[in-house]
Design a protein around this motif. Structure first.
Motif, PDB file in Angstrom:
ATOM      1  N   SER A  80     117.957   4.480  11.739  1.00  0.00           N
ATOM      2  CA  SER A  80     118.373   4.187  13.106  1.00  0.00           C
ATOM      3  C   SER A  80     119.119   2.862  13.165  1.00  0.00           C
ATOM      4  CB  SER A  80     117.157   4.120  14.026  1.00  0.00           C
ATOM      5  OG  SER A  80     117.529   3.695  15.317  1.00  0.00           O
ATOM      6  N   LYS A  81     120.293   2.863  13.794  1.00  0.00           N
ATOM      7  CA  LYS A  81     121.111   1.660  13.884  1.00  0.00           C
ATOM      8  C   LYS A  81     120.556   0.638  14.868  1.00  0.00           C
ATOM      9  CE  LYS A  81     125.452   3.837  12.513  1.00  0.00           C
ATOM     10  NZ  LYS A  81     126.862   4.126  12.902  1.00  0.00           N
ATOM     11  N   GLN A  82     119.558   1.030  15.679  1.00  0.00           N
ATOM     12  CA  GLN A  82     119.008   0.047  16.609  1.00  0.00           C
ATOM     13  C   GLN A  82     118.123  -0.972  15.896  1.00  0.00           C
ATOM     14  OE1 GLN A  82     115.751   0.990  19.350  1.00  0.00           O
ATOM     15  NE2 GLN A  82     115.569   3.006  18.377  1.00  0.00           N
ATOM     16  N   TYR A  83     117.762  -0.689  14.648  1.00  0.00           N
ATOM     17  CA  TYR A  83     116.914  -1.602  13.890  1.00  0.00           C
ATOM     18  C   TYR A  83     117.719  -2.318  12.817  1.00  0.00           C
ATOM     19  CZ  TYR A  83     113.069   0.797  16.176  1.00  0.00           C
ATOM     20  OH  TYR A  83     112.232   1.309  17.119  1.00  0.00           O
ATOM     21  N   LYS A  84     117.481  -3.611  12.688  1.00  0.00           N
ATOM     22  CA  LYS A  84     118.143  -4.419  11.680  1.00  0.00           C
ATOM     23  C   LYS A  84     117.489  -4.233  10.314  1.00  0.00           C
ATOM     24  CE  LYS A  84     120.917  -6.557  14.575  1.00  0.00           C
ATOM     25  NZ  LYS A  84     122.397  -6.412  14.519  1.00  0.00           N
ATOM     26  N   ILE A  85     116.164  -4.228  10.309  1.00  0.00           N
ATOM     27  CA  ILE A  85     115.399  -4.104   9.075  1.00  0.00           C
ATOM     28  C   ILE A  85     113.964  -3.719   9.436  1.00  0.00           C
ATOM     29  CG2 ILE A  85     114.611  -6.511   8.983  1.00  0.00           C
ATOM     30  CD1 ILE A  85     115.149  -6.409   5.929  1.00  0.00           C
ATOM     31  N   ALA A  86     113.243  -3.150   8.472  1.00  0.00           N
ATOM     32  CA  ALA A  86     111.842  -2.790   8.677  1.00  0.00           C
ATOM     33  C   ALA A  86     111.019  -3.319   7.510  1.00  0.00           C
ATOM     34  CB  ALA A  86     111.686  -1.277   8.790  1.00  0.00           C
ATOM     35  N   LEU A  87     109.717  -3.461   7.745  1.00  0.00           N
ATOM     36  CA  LEU A  87     108.784  -3.845   6.689  1.00  0.00           C
ATOM     37  C   LEU A  87     107.592  -2.902   6.745  1.00  0.00           C
ATOM     38  CD1 LEU A  87     108.920  -7.678   7.333  1.00  0.00           C
ATOM     39  CD2 LEU A  87     109.637  -6.603   5.202  1.00  0.00           C
ATOM     40  N   THR A 118      98.578   2.663   7.167  1.00  0.00           N
ATOM     41  CA  THR A 118      99.903   2.108   6.871  1.00  0.00           C
ATOM     42  C   THR A 118     100.474   1.502   8.143  1.00  0.00           C
ATOM     43  OG1 THR A 118     100.372   3.678   5.080  1.00  0.00           O
ATOM     44  CG2 THR A 118     102.268   2.666   6.175  1.00  0.00           C
ATOM     45  N   ALA A 119     101.098   0.349   8.019  1.00  0.00           N
ATOM     46  CA  ALA A 119     101.718  -0.298   9.176  1.00  0.00           C
ATOM     47  C   ALA A 119     103.208  -0.493   8.907  1.00  0.00           C
ATOM     48  CB  ALA A 119     101.064  -1.643   9.471  1.00  0.00           C
ATOM     49  N   ASN A 120     103.998  -0.302   9.950  1.00  0.00           N
ATOM     50  CA  ASN A 120     105.434  -0.556   9.899  1.00  0.00           C
ATOM     51  C   ASN A 120     105.804  -1.585  10.954  1.00  0.00           C
ATOM     52  OD1 ASN A 120     105.968   1.435   7.870  1.00  0.00           O
ATOM     53  ND2 ASN A 120     105.856   3.020   9.450  1.00  0.00           N
ATOM     54  N   LEU A 127     105.961  -2.387  16.559  1.00  0.00           N
ATOM     55  CA  LEU A 127     104.876  -2.236  15.594  1.00  0.00           C
ATOM     56  C   LEU A 127     104.391  -0.792  15.582  1.00  0.00           C
ATOM     57  CD1 LEU A 127     102.681  -5.399  16.368  1.00  0.00           C
ATOM     58  CD2 LEU A 127     104.491  -5.155  14.657  1.00  0.00           C
ATOM     59  N   GLN A 128     103.958  -0.348  14.427  1.00  0.00           N
ATOM     60  CA  GLN A 128     103.422   1.011  14.292  1.00  0.00           C
ATOM     61  C   GLN A 128     102.312   1.018  13.251  1.00  0.00           C
ATOM     62  OE1 GLN A 128     105.951   3.970  12.285  1.00  0.00           O
ATOM     63  NE2 GLN A 128     105.390   5.443  13.876  1.00  0.00           N
ATOM     64  N   ILE A 129     101.190   1.633  13.599  1.00  0.00           N
ATOM     65  CA  ILE A 129     100.110   1.851  12.638  1.00  0.00           C
ATOM     66  C   ILE A 129      99.914   3.357  12.480  1.00  0.00           C
ATOM     67  CG2 ILE A 129      97.649   1.613  12.152  1.00  0.00           C
ATOM     68  CD1 ILE A 129      97.645  -1.049  13.507  1.00  0.00           C
ATOM     69  N   LEU A 130     100.014   3.831  11.256  1.00  0.00           N
ATOM     70  CA  LEU A 130      99.800   5.244  10.943  1.00  0.00           C
ATOM     71  C   LEU A 130      98.395   5.411  10.368  1.00  0.00           C
ATOM     72  CD1 LEU A 130     103.275   5.965   9.323  1.00  0.00           C
ATOM     73  CD2 LEU A 130     102.526   6.517  11.647  1.00  0.00           C
ATOM     74  N   PRO A 131      97.740   6.535  10.645  1.00  0.00           N
ATOM     75  CA  PRO A 131      96.316   6.684  10.311  1.00  0.00           C
ATOM     76  C   PRO A 131      96.004   6.850   8.829  1.00  0.00           C
ATOM     77  CG  PRO A 131      97.188   8.718  11.231  1.00  0.00           C
ATOM     78  CD  PRO A 131      98.275   7.685  11.377  1.00  0.00           C
ATOM     79  N   CYS A 139      96.192  -9.873   9.690  1.00  0.00           N
ATOM     80  CA  CYS A 139      94.992  -9.159  10.136  1.00  0.00           C
ATOM     81  C   CYS A 139      94.964  -7.738   9.596  1.00  0.00           C
ATOM     82  CB  CYS A 139      94.941  -9.133  11.666  1.00  0.00           C
ATOM     83  SG  CYS A 139      94.538 -10.711  12.419  1.00  0.00           S
ATOM     84  N   PHE A 140      96.132  -7.098   9.565  1.00  0.00           N
ATOM     85  CA  PHE A 140      96.189  -5.719   9.065  1.00  0.00           C
ATOM     86  C   PHE A 140      95.817  -5.668   7.589  1.00  0.00           C
ATOM     87  CE2 PHE A 140      98.477  -2.200   7.057  1.00  0.00           C
ATOM     88  CZ  PHE A 140      97.979  -1.126   7.800  1.00  0.00           C
ATOM     89  N   LEU A 141      96.333  -6.593   6.797  1.00  0.00           N
ATOM     90  CA  LEU A 141      96.016  -6.593   5.376  1.00  0.00           C
ATOM     91  C   LEU A 141      94.569  -6.977   5.113  1.00  0.00           C
ATOM     92  CD1 LEU A 141      99.239  -8.075   3.736  1.00  0.00           C
ATOM     93  CD2 LEU A 141      98.604  -5.681   4.127  1.00  0.00           C
ATOM     94  N   SER A 142      93.935  -7.616   6.091  1.00  0.00           N
ATOM     95  CA  SER A 142      92.512  -7.966   5.966  1.00  0.00           C
ATOM     96  C   SER A 142      91.612  -6.827   6.414  1.00  0.00           C
ATOM     97  CB  SER A 142      92.201  -9.223   6.789  1.00  0.00           C
ATOM     98  OG  SER A 142      92.916 -10.332   6.289  1.00  0.00           O
ATOM     99  N   ASN A 143      92.222  -5.692   6.786  1.00  0.00           N
ATOM    100  CA  ASN A 143      91.498  -4.486   7.187  1.00  0.00           C
ATOM    101  C   ASN A 143      90.664  -4.675   8.452  1.00  0.00           C
ATOM    102  OD1 ASN A 143      91.937  -2.479   4.783  1.00  0.00           O
ATOM    103  ND2 ASN A 143      91.425  -4.440   3.832  1.00  0.00           N
TER     104      ASN A 143
END
Length: 244
Positions: free
Chosen positions: A107-114, A122-124, A134-138, A182-186
């Protein structure tokens, strides 16, 4: 674009002027060197700091205390312009060092993702010109993606939130850093990160505040002062359904 805007006052002026600020350690009442659009340096005092994501032509070059005199007695900066998590580039570089993998959204609306995974999810993090999603996938990713590989964006999946840079009450990039750690710390409670902040309307409060933004020495017209606030059709929203 500058996410952080410093309103500064020059010694000979009774007005505050908005200038770009690419550092997080500048505080009100501090003396700074401002680089004007004509490349001149002028000393000014910081009156206030706001998070607005405006396109100002003048910028803070450094604090006055950080400047040194060259052989001609002219003050010149002695440190980098960017300090702290003040830009998209700074936060992306910081998160990459923490192990987050940079990706290129289709998508061109985004410059970059992580992206990254903890023990169970999984988090994006998607960076837009005017905000961060932000997005968290189960579930965890089945495999680790290659850096800068392509990613499709579907915010209809998982838990998502859309944040806007303009008019936030705190440094959103520092908030993204807190979420990433915080996400990486579960941690299981991410509610505080999924309350949308900021505003998609970058021009509503500009009319009364942003009059001199390209060069504080030259008064600008309204449209020039609001440059960078156009929507996809090139219009600038003022208020109450009024555009110019």
């Amino acid at each position: 674009m500058s996410y952080i805007i410093a309103f500064v006052r020059f010694p000979e002026s009774g007005m505050d002027y908005p200038v770009a600020c690419y550092r997080t350690d500048v505080r009100p009442s501090e003396s700074v060197l401002v680089r004007l659009s004509n490349s001149r340096l002028k000393v000014a005092t910081v009156e206030s700091i706001s998070y607005l994501n405006w396109d100002c032509k003048s910028r803070i070059e450094c604090k006055s205390s950080e400047a040194i005199e060259d052989e001609y007695g002219i003050l010149i900066p002695s440190i980098p312009i960017t300090v702290g998590l003040a830009t998209m580039e700074a936060i992306v570089s910081h998160l990459s060092r923490l192990g987050w993998i940079p990706l290129k959204p289709y998508s061109k609306q985004y410059k970059i993702a992580l992206t990254n995974s903890n023990k169970t999810q999984t988090a994006n993090i998607f960076f837009r010109k005017n905000g961060v999603d932000l997005q968290i996938l189960p579930e965890r990713d089945a495999s680790i993606p290659r850096s800068f590989s392509r990613i499709s964006v579907s915010l209809s999946e998982g838990r998502t939130v859309r944040h806007f840079l303009s008019q936030t009450k705190f440094n959103l990039y520092e908030g993204i850093d807190r979420f990433a750690k915080c996400f990486l710390s579960n941690e299981e409670d991410y509610d505080r990160f999924f309350k949308s902040v900021g505003s998609s309307d970058r021009a509503a409060n500009v009319v009364k505040n942003r009059i001199f933004c390209a060069n504080p020495e030259e008064e600008m017209g309204l449209r020039s002062a609001l440059s960078g606030c156009e929507d996809s059709e090139g219009r600038i929203y003022l208020c109450d359904g009024v555009y110019i």
